[in-house]
Write an enzyme that holds these catalytic residues in place. Structure first.
Site, PDB file in Angstrom:
ATOM      1  N   LEU A  44      51.398  37.707  40.534  1.00 40.70           N
ATOM      2  CA  LEU A  44      50.231  38.574  40.358  1.00 40.70           C
ATOM      3  C   LEU A  44      49.171  37.919  39.475  1.00 40.70           C
ATOM      4  O   LEU A  44      49.461  36.983  38.721  1.00 40.70           O
ATOM      5  CB  LEU A  44      50.672  39.892  39.707  1.00 40.70           C
ATOM      6  CG  LEU A  44      51.572  40.801  40.552  1.00 40.70           C
ATOM      7  CD1 LEU A  44      52.205  41.883  39.671  1.00 40.70           C
ATOM      8  CD2 LEU A  44      50.770  41.438  41.691  1.00 40.70           C
ATOM      9  N   GLY A  46      47.280  37.426  36.310  1.00 37.62           N
ATOM     10  CA  GLY A  46      47.702  37.668  34.924  1.00 37.62           C
ATOM     11  C   GLY A  46      49.188  37.447  34.695  1.00 37.62           C
ATOM     12  O   GLY A  46      49.695  37.660  33.590  1.00 37.62           O
ATOM     13  N   SER A  47      49.904  37.000  35.721  1.00 30.27           N
ATOM     14  CA  SER A  47      51.351  36.806  35.574  1.00 30.27           C
ATOM     15  C   SER A  47      51.675  35.582  34.721  1.00 30.27           C
ATOM     16  O   SER A  47      52.767  35.475  34.164  1.00 30.27           O
ATOM     17  CB  SER A  47      52.004  36.674  36.955  1.00 30.27           C
ATOM     18  OG  SER A  47      51.476  35.567  37.666  1.00 30.27           O
ATOM     19  N   LYS A  49      50.724  32.288  36.025  1.00 29.90           N
ATOM     20  CA  LYS A  49      50.831  31.157  36.967  1.00 29.90           C
ATOM     21  C   LYS A  49      50.112  29.899  36.466  1.00 29.90           C
ATOM     22  O   LYS A  49      50.686  28.834  36.349  1.00 29.90           O
ATOM     23  CB  LYS A  49      50.170  31.504  38.325  1.00 29.90           C
ATOM     24  CG  LYS A  49      50.852  32.510  39.180  1.00 29.90           C
ATOM     25  CD  LYS A  49      50.107  32.691  40.492  1.00 29.90           C
ATOM     26  CE  LYS A  49      48.649  33.108  40.325  1.00 29.90           C
ATOM     27  NZ  LYS A  49      48.441  34.379  39.638  1.00 29.90           N
ATOM     28  N   SER A 117      48.466  33.964  46.137  1.00 28.36           N
ATOM     29  CA  SER A 117      49.132  33.797  47.448  1.00 28.36           C
ATOM     30  C   SER A 117      50.152  34.907  47.690  1.00 28.36           C
ATOM     31  O   SER A 117      51.357  34.648  47.732  1.00 28.36           O
ATOM     32  CB  SER A 117      49.767  32.407  47.551  1.00 28.36           C
ATOM     33  OG  SER A 117      50.567  32.081  46.428  1.00 28.36           O
TER      34      SER A 117
END
Lengths: 214, 214
Positions: A44, A46-47, A49, A117
């Site tokens: 998501l 803000g995760s 990544k 993605s």
């Protein structure tokens, strides 16, 4: 013997010459001292990544690996500046990132991509584009509530207010990977620990084995 | 002190963290031992672009440089597989190749591109996309008659027979560079000499200076 012996005459088919003269991927990898790989970070907004992808990139760089990171900062405003967020363009966005990753892989680099993605089909498309076992899916599994609380760019707030449409997790689905090669929990671990988890995966899978013997 | 200290909490803006954690281009170049560059080969079909680009790539690789070649083989059927030869798509083809070159440049590589790229405006567009002095235009100046006589892929024959339309040099213009950084004459020199001319340019322009002192 000169390595250019076969190219001494342009009268021969340049098609044939091209293939003879090209540096092969395994030569590039031997020179780099490790195998190429695509680390495909998904999760998501803000995760974490980009943060983790860059931390992994830093660790690998410090280990002497040849690496790169593709993310919104260098792709959205350049190569994919012509794309919007329609369904068609969203697929094209991921397709191009997959193709560029393939070029970096062919150049022998370990390339990390950091894009939401959200759809299984799009990620499967990229996996299909790449040689087997060289697409490494890294699921940054941070719950929506946590991402929304962090909201580093204020995007969730805007999405909740209806100012952004089709926002992943709010009014557009995120399809979590079912069998990602690496599954990351950012609540339980520090960024350094998360990054190390990815680097350890590369180590254990033989990507970082030095092959200077060529 | 841990290089990840600034990233210990995901509560901070990941936007800020991203920039702090990223490996910078000059760090990648220091690790590679040379500066990044884009060698943009331009010339007629059959002029020897791909052959010389790959010979340059081989020389640089053998010198220990981190390199890659973008050409029809790895771009047309991948990243740009969705494009045809219309005017609009032709520009988009070159635009994307320019953007991908920029990513490789940012990764610290010396990337060679081998595309006809017949129009001054398109090549100027790519030059504009890139940092100053890092776009090195290499004009493979082989006369049409010679290219047509070589005709390694039989394309001129087809173009003369009207089977291929808008073929550069036959019924579509080739706009020669007016001030290419490197001007190559494949009739007078061997492929190895032509390649060495490009590598010498990089040497004399300081691209290959080792900067391991970082």
């Amino acid at each position: 013997m000169s390595p250019y012996k076969e190219m001494d005459s342009l009268d021969k088919s340049t098609d044939v010459v091209w293939h003879q003269a090209s540096v092969l991927r395994n030569e590039r990898e031997a020179s780099n001292g490790h195998n190429g790989a695509v680390l495909w970070f998904t999760g998501l907004s803000g995760s974490g990544k980009s943060t983790i992808a860059n931390a992994v990139d830093r660790m690998l760089h410090n280990l002497g690996c040849t690496t790169y990171v593709l993310d919104g900062d260098n792709v959205r405003h350049g190569l994919n500046a012509d794309l919007n967020f329609s369904d068609v363009d969203r697929v094209e966005n991921i397709r191009r990132i997959g193709e560029v990753s393939k070029l970096f892989l062919d150049a022998g680099l370990i390339v990390s991509t950091a894009f939401i993605s959200p759809f299984i089909a799009d990620r499967a498309m990229v996996r299909e584009q790449l040689p087997e076992k060289q697409f490494i899916e890294v699921f940054v599994d941070t719950p929506l509530e946590v991402c929304e609380q962090r909201d580093p760019k204020g995007l969730y707030k805007k999405a909740r207010a209806g100012e952004i449409k089709h926002f992943t997790g709010i009014d557009s689905a995120y399809e979590a990977p079912e069998s990602a090669e690496v599954h990351i929990n950012t609540e339980r671990h520090s960024i350094e620990e998360c990054a190390k988890q990815v680097v350890d995966y590369l180590h254990l899978s033989g990507f970082l084995a030095i092959k200077k013997s060529l």
